[in-house]
Write a protein that holds these residues in place. Sequence first.
Motif, PDB file in Angstrom:
ATOM      1  N   ALA A 109      -2.610  -4.582   6.669  1.00 19.44           N
ATOM      2  CA  ALA A 109      -2.590  -6.048   6.665  1.00 19.44           C
ATOM      3  C   ALA A 109      -2.972  -6.499   5.261  1.00 19.44           C
ATOM      4  O   ALA A 109      -3.170  -5.677   4.364  1.00 19.44           O
ATOM      5  CB  ALA A 109      -3.563  -6.593   7.700  1.00 19.44           C
ATOM      6  N   TYR A 110      -3.077  -7.806   5.086  1.00 17.83           N
ATOM      7  CA  TYR A 110      -3.541  -8.316   3.792  1.00 17.83           C
ATOM      8  C   TYR A 110      -4.346  -9.571   4.025  1.00 17.83           C
ATOM      9  O   TYR A 110      -4.183 -10.281   5.021  1.00 17.83           O
ATOM     10  CB  TYR A 110      -2.376  -8.590   2.840  1.00 17.83           C
ATOM     11  CG  TYR A 110      -1.349  -9.559   3.366  1.00 17.83           C
ATOM     12  CD1 TYR A 110      -1.535 -10.943   3.237  1.00 17.83           C
ATOM     13  CD2 TYR A 110      -0.200  -9.105   3.993  1.00 17.83           C
ATOM     14  CE1 TYR A 110      -0.590 -11.827   3.717  1.00 17.83           C
ATOM     15  CE2 TYR A 110       0.748  -9.993   4.484  1.00 17.83           C
ATOM     16  CZ  TYR A 110       0.549 -11.356   4.344  1.00 17.83           C
ATOM     17  OH  TYR A 110       1.476 -12.236   4.834  1.00 17.83           O
ATOM     18  N   LEU A 111      -5.257  -9.806   3.103  1.00 22.12           N
ATOM     19  CA  LEU A 111      -6.131 -10.964   3.158  1.00 22.12           C
ATOM     20  C   LEU A 111      -5.791 -11.881   1.993  1.00 22.12           C
ATOM     21  O   LEU A 111      -5.802 -11.457   0.838  1.00 22.12           O
ATOM     22  CB  LEU A 111      -7.597 -10.516   3.067  1.00 22.12           C
ATOM     23  CG  LEU A 111      -8.660 -11.610   3.078  1.00 22.12           C
ATOM     24  CD1 LEU A 111      -8.652 -12.350   4.421  1.00 22.12           C
ATOM     25  CD2 LEU A 111     -10.039 -11.013   2.814  1.00 22.12           C
ATOM     26  N   ASP A 112      -5.480 -13.147   2.295  1.00 22.54           N
ATOM     27  CA  ASP A 112      -5.195 -14.122   1.241  1.00 22.54           C
ATOM     28  C   ASP A 112      -6.487 -14.488   0.522  1.00 22.54           C
ATOM     29  O   ASP A 112      -7.494 -14.849   1.157  1.00 22.54           O
ATOM     30  CB  ASP A 112      -4.566 -15.380   1.841  1.00 22.54           C
ATOM     31  CG  ASP A 112      -3.149 -15.135   2.331  1.00 22.54           C
ATOM     32  OD1 ASP A 112      -2.377 -14.487   1.611  1.00 22.54           O
ATOM     33  OD2 ASP A 112      -2.825 -15.567   3.456  1.00 22.54           O
ATOM     34  N   LYS A 146      -3.506 -11.412  -3.035  1.00 21.75           N
ATOM     35  CA  LYS A 146      -3.737 -10.813  -1.729  1.00 21.75           C
ATOM     36  C   LYS A 146      -4.459  -9.482  -1.904  1.00 21.75           C
ATOM     37  O   LYS A 146      -4.161  -8.732  -2.822  1.00 21.75           O
ATOM     38  CB  LYS A 146      -2.406 -10.573  -1.004  1.00 21.75           C
ATOM     39  CG  LYS A 146      -1.596 -11.843  -0.739  1.00 21.75           C
ATOM     40  CD  LYS A 146      -0.274 -11.517  -0.047  1.00 21.75           C
ATOM     41  CE  LYS A 146       0.633 -12.736   0.054  1.00 21.75           C
ATOM     42  NZ  LYS A 146       0.054 -13.790   0.909  1.00 21.75           N
ATOM     43  N   ALA A 147      -5.383  -9.221  -1.008  1.00 20.16           N
ATOM     44  CA  ALA A 147      -6.058  -7.921  -0.965  1.00 20.16           C
ATOM     45  C   ALA A 147      -5.515  -7.142   0.220  1.00 20.16           C
ATOM     46  O   ALA A 147      -5.443  -7.666   1.338  1.00 20.16           O
ATOM     47  CB  ALA A 147      -7.564  -8.107  -0.836  1.00 20.16           C
ATOM     48  N   GLN A 163       8.410  -3.024  -1.863  1.00 22.87           N
ATOM     49  CA  GLN A 163       7.806  -4.144  -1.150  1.00 22.87           C
ATOM     50  C   GLN A 163       6.290  -4.041  -1.236  1.00 22.87           C
ATOM     51  O   GLN A 163       5.712  -2.961  -1.121  1.00 22.87           O
ATOM     52  CB  GLN A 163       8.215  -4.158   0.325  1.00 22.87           C
ATOM     53  CG  GLN A 163       9.590  -4.724   0.579  1.00 22.87           C
ATOM     54  CD  GLN A 163       9.801  -5.081   2.046  1.00 22.87           C
ATOM     55  OE1 GLN A 163       8.975  -4.762   2.907  1.00 22.87           O
ATOM     56  NE2 GLN A 163      10.902  -5.758   2.324  1.00 22.87           N
ATOM     57  N   VAL A 164       5.646  -5.190  -1.460  1.00 26.93           N
ATOM     58  CA  VAL A 164       4.200  -5.312  -1.425  1.00 26.93           C
ATOM     59  C   VAL A 164       3.874  -6.464  -0.481  1.00 26.93           C
ATOM     60  O   VAL A 164       4.394  -7.572  -0.663  1.00 26.93           O
ATOM     61  CB  VAL A 164       3.620  -5.579  -2.826  1.00 26.93           C
ATOM     62  CG1 VAL A 164       2.113  -5.820  -2.745  1.00 26.93           C
ATOM     63  CG2 VAL A 164       3.914  -4.415  -3.761  1.00 26.93           C
ATOM     64  N   HIS A 165       3.078  -6.197   0.533  1.00 24.01           N
ATOM     65  CA  HIS A 165       2.749  -7.202   1.551  1.00 24.01           C
ATOM     66  C   HIS A 165       4.004  -7.831   2.142  1.00 24.01           C
ATOM     67  O   HIS A 165       4.127  -9.062   2.267  1.00 24.01           O
ATOM     68  CB  HIS A 165       1.839  -8.291   0.963  1.00 24.01           C
ATOM     69  CG  HIS A 165       0.585  -7.756   0.344  1.00 24.01           C
ATOM     70  ND1 HIS A 165      -0.241  -6.858   0.975  1.00 24.01           N
ATOM     71  CD2 HIS A 165       0.023  -7.984  -0.882  1.00 24.01           C
ATOM     72  CE1 HIS A 165      -1.263  -6.564   0.188  1.00 24.01           C
ATOM     73  NE2 HIS A 165      -1.127  -7.229  -0.941  1.00 24.01           N
ATOM     74  N   VAL A 168       2.047  -0.235  -0.993  1.00 23.64           N
ATOM     75  CA  VAL A 168       3.447  -0.350  -1.392  1.00 23.64           C
ATOM     76  C   VAL A 168       4.346   0.374  -0.393  1.00 23.64           C
ATOM     77  O   VAL A 168       4.008   1.459   0.093  1.00 23.64           O
ATOM     78  CB  VAL A 168       3.675   0.257  -2.800  1.00 23.64           C
ATOM     79  CG1 VAL A 168       5.099  -0.017  -3.275  1.00 23.64           C
ATOM     80  CG2 VAL A 168       2.672  -0.306  -3.796  1.00 23.64           C
ATOM     81  N   ALA A 169       5.488  -0.248  -0.099  1.00 25.61           N
ATOM     82  CA  ALA A 169       6.572   0.419   0.625  1.00 25.61           C
ATOM     83  C   ALA A 169       7.672   0.703  -0.393  1.00 25.61           C
ATOM     84  O   ALA A 169       8.088  -0.204  -1.126  1.00 25.61           O
ATOM     85  CB  ALA A 169       7.097  -0.453   1.754  1.00 25.61           C
ATOM     86  N   VAL A 170       8.111   1.958  -0.463  1.00 25.53           N
ATOM     87  CA  VAL A 170       9.077   2.374  -1.472  1.00 25.53           C
ATOM     88  C   VAL A 170      10.326   2.899  -0.782  1.00 25.53           C
ATOM     89  O   VAL A 170      10.265   3.864  -0.011  1.00 25.53           O
ATOM     90  CB  VAL A 170       8.498   3.472  -2.390  1.00 25.53           C
ATOM     91  CG1 VAL A 170       9.464   3.781  -3.534  1.00 25.53           C
ATOM     92  CG2 VAL A 170       7.133   3.068  -2.934  1.00 25.53           C
TER      93      VAL A 170
END
Length: 635
Positions: free
Chosen positions: A46-49, A55-56, A228-230, A243-245
């Motif tokens: 997940a990510y935190l705004d 984003k973290a 892709q990032v977040h 990261v999704a590569v």
Amino acid sequence: MKNIIIGTAGHVDHGKTALIRALTGIETDRIKEEKKRGITIELGFAYLDLPNGEKAGIIDVPGHEKFVKNMLAGAGGIDLALLVVAADEGFMPQTKEHLGILTLLDIPQGLIVVTKKDMVDEDWLEVVCEDIREEVKGTFLENARMIPVSSYTGEGIEELRQAVFELIEQTSQIKNPNTPFRIPVDRVFSIEGFGTVITGTLIEGEMNVGDPVTVYPKGIQTKIRNLQVHSKDVQTAYAGQRVAVNLAGLKKTDLEKGDVVAKPDSMHTTMMLDVKLSILKDCQREILNGTRLHLYHGAKDILCKAVLLDHDLLSAGEEGYAQLRLEEEIAAKAGDRFILRFYSPLETVGGGVVLDSNPMKHKRSDETVLSGLRIKDQGSEHDKICEAIREYSPRYETVDFLKTHTAIDRDRFDDIIKELESSKEIYPVTNNIFIHKDYLHSMEQRAERMLEVYHQQNPLRSGMKRDEFRSKLFPNQEIAIADKVTEYMVQDGVLTCPPSSVALAGFSIKLSDDQQKLMDKVAKIVLDSGFAGPTLDEIAAMFPKEKNLRQVLEALITSETLIKLTDQIVFHVDVYHRALKLAMDFVQEHGQISLGEMRDLLGSSRKYTLALLEYWDRKNITKKSGEARVFSNKS
């Protein structure tokens, strides 16, 4: 830009996934079995705004004992940990194991989150918090802030969110964006229409769409099709991001969890690791020399044998140097953290840091090895580079190899190389190869011992033939490298180099009166014979009773008083130079010279003339031009 990864840790069913959902609004349980069973099996993300718009990343790791392997796959990239403890159960076995793992992985800081606050009264909560504070003593969370929350009612969630923001603000960027990129693979899947995708935490460098990559340890070459990032497409991903590569041209079966996607030629694969090993303070087991263990590095889990280099055994709370001998290849770097679990039953016993990712096999209790490991463990960057060059000098490894090997910032590495060269700690052999002064001195000692024996056995030779010297002192080494190291020995006053040979400095041929008379007699015979002198066999026949004749002839040849044209034909050096001048004068006037013309100039036979011309050809003094010869540019 600061890229931070937050990781959760704690016992199963203590509310980690619900906590992340309350903080971010994102559901990290994604597979049917997880939703059905209510526990996290695979890693969730997940990510935190953040207040600044960035984003973290957040990793939700499994808590159940059976899934610690998956927990370890995600723990390696964490910058900030949330240790989650349920208020209704308190500290549990997996809480303790996860805390030990986070400590061994050297996670720098974190928060303690007491979940399910709504399920207990204040008195019980106070008791649980006091117990937690006792359990974390001596760890990186000893003085960490503790925040009770309820993911169900939302109580304490905003306070936790602000505490996370404050901790991120205080966190310096610890990942190096200037080093070649590297991402341990913790998931592999396929998307219809896109192909194979891997995910992981980019722990070093930055990667761009279109960059070539190598999949280690398999060595597969491909390139980045998409990033892709977040969940958003990006052109560039940076160290510290999840990261999704999307990799071009690969099948899902080409990769597996534990592989490493990295810049080509930026890593070495290995079957051994030199490490500093730390045993957990509450470990109930001893690690004996030769113990078989599970190694967790990045997202990789493989079996290994621990060879203890400075202990016979390690017990709870102890540290030592060890060489891990692996049952499969991995790709690692110096400075990487790792975890060790007992072979059976599976339980975490310790971990540590990689000191050398491509070591040679060591003997136990070798003080030279241990001294080198202490430098790799505690030394400055200057010391580590100097030690790496000292250790790898016998292999003449390149600067590029050593940069990868030491994992030190490449610009900083170049600066230190200049300092070491200036202080004469190291010597350049080529633009990309340096040797340590200790290695040069050891080679000088070997050369001295070898030549002392040679001079004793061959007192009438000016030195050992250069080719023989190279082959004995530098077996299988390039001529240019061997000659450069030999040159340093000459500069140090250890060796001298008579024509085509090598000798100890200060050595000279010492002849007895009889030997000197014989040498003068042979030299005069060859000189007086001009361009058609006796062969070596014919000279030997002239002096059948002279025991020293062979050595006298060798002394005349190695000193170049006699020039050896073939195995049998020799010219006196004065005669040789007369012949060379005659030929050069003729070519200057006529442009070239034939065999017949040279024979007429010398007034000699075809045998001697051809031997002379072919000798010049071999020495690149002349070269053929049709049936004739011309002098080369070199001459």
